[in-house]
Scaffold this motif. Structure first.
Motif, PDB file in Angstrom:
ATOM      1  N   SER A  30      -4.613   8.649   5.348  1.00 50.02           N
ATOM      2  CA  SER A  30      -4.722   7.737   6.495  1.00 50.02           C
ATOM      3  C   SER A  30      -3.587   7.887   7.495  1.00 50.02           C
ATOM      4  O   SER A  30      -3.620   7.266   8.554  1.00 50.02           O
ATOM      5  CB  SER A  30      -4.742   6.284   5.995  1.00 50.02           C
ATOM      6  N   VAL A  63       0.806  -1.219   0.000  1.00 48.84           N
ATOM      7  CA  VAL A  63       0.000   0.000   0.000  1.00 48.84           C
ATOM      8  C   VAL A  63       0.842   1.273   0.000  1.00 48.84           C
ATOM      9  O   VAL A  63       0.302   2.380  -0.059  1.00 48.84           O
ATOM     10  CB  VAL A  63      -0.983   0.020   1.187  1.00 48.84           C
ATOM     11  N   HIS A  83      -0.789   4.249  -1.859  1.00 49.91           N
ATOM     12  CA  HIS A  83      -1.927   3.807  -2.663  1.00 49.91           C
ATOM     13  C   HIS A  83      -3.086   4.783  -2.485  1.00 49.91           C
ATOM     14  O   HIS A  83      -3.320   5.299  -1.383  1.00 49.91           O
ATOM     15  CB  HIS A  83      -2.340   2.400  -2.228  1.00 49.91           C
ATOM     16  N   ALA A  84      -3.823   5.022  -3.558  1.00 50.08           N
ATOM     17  CA  ALA A  84      -4.922   5.992  -3.534  1.00 50.08           C
ATOM     18  C   ALA A  84      -5.910   5.722  -2.401  1.00 50.08           C
ATOM     19  O   ALA A  84      -6.411   6.660  -1.773  1.00 50.08           O
ATOM     20  CB  ALA A  84      -5.643   5.994  -4.888  1.00 50.08           C
ATOM     21  N   ASP A  85      -6.192   4.462  -2.109  1.00 51.92           N
ATOM     22  CA  ASP A  85      -7.144   4.127  -1.047  1.00 51.92           C
ATOM     23  C   ASP A  85      -6.617   4.449   0.349  1.00 51.92           C
ATOM     24  O   ASP A  85      -7.387   4.488   1.302  1.00 51.92           O
ATOM     25  CB  ASP A  85      -7.492   2.634  -1.097  1.00 51.92           C
ATOM     26  N   GLU A  86      -5.301   4.662   0.470  1.00 49.20           N
ATOM     27  CA  GLU A  86      -4.669   4.901   1.769  1.00 49.20           C
ATOM     28  C   GLU A  86      -4.326   6.373   2.000  1.00 49.20           C
ATOM     29  O   GLU A  86      -3.902   6.735   3.094  1.00 49.20           O
ATOM     30  CB  GLU A  86      -3.388   4.078   1.886  1.00 49.20           C
TER      31      GLU A  86
END
Length: 150
Positions: free
Chosen positions: A97, A64, A91-94
């Motif tokens: 965060s 990630v 990663h774009a989803d992370e």
């Protein structure tokens, strides 16, 4: 971040790393995920150099994030050993965060373990969010960078 591990990259991580590099507007113009041969050759050079630390952030078996830390011994500044952080990708989803902060703090701590007295990095001038991110982590924009394409 308890379910996150930071570990040295392995050859089988290369496709995921290239996908991370290509997953932004600048990377999309520079990277070629359909041809991994140059990346695999570069990975072998990095893996053979003890001053290169290419790491991945992994969560539940999925890459990630990544960064490369280069340790550079030198004569200037009374023999200062410095490190350079490059290729920070999340990663774009992370994004958002705290993973990027975790990765960079790992690199700073590892720099200290490697005997470095100075940590450096560059960021493309168009990446204004990245500049704010690095400044929040204590980095200062102190130099002007130059490149010469060969």
């Amino acid at each position: 971040m308890s379910d996150l591990s930071i570990r040295p990259a392995r050859t089988d991580d290369v496709p995921a790393l290239v996908a991370l590099y290509a997953d932004d507007p600048l990377g999309a113009l520079r990277e070629t995920p359909d041809d991994l041969d140059p990346y695999l050759a570069a990975f072998e050079r990095l893996a053979a150099d003890p001053n290169q630390h290419l790491v991945v952030a992994e969560r539940s078996g999925t890459v990630v994030g990544t960064l490369q830390l280069t340790v550079i011994p030198g004569l200037s500044r009374r023999g200062t050993i410095r490190s350079v952080i490059e290729g920070v990708r999340v990663h774009a989803d992370e994004r958002g965060s705290g993973l990027g902060t975790h990765l960079v703090r790992w690199a700073i701590e590892e720099s200290g373990r490697q005997g470095c007295q100075l940590v450096q990095l560059t960021s493309d001038a168009t990446r204004t969010d990245a500049r704010r991110f690095y400044e929040r982590l204590g980095f200062t924009a102190s130099h002007i960078g130059f490149k010469l394409q060969l």
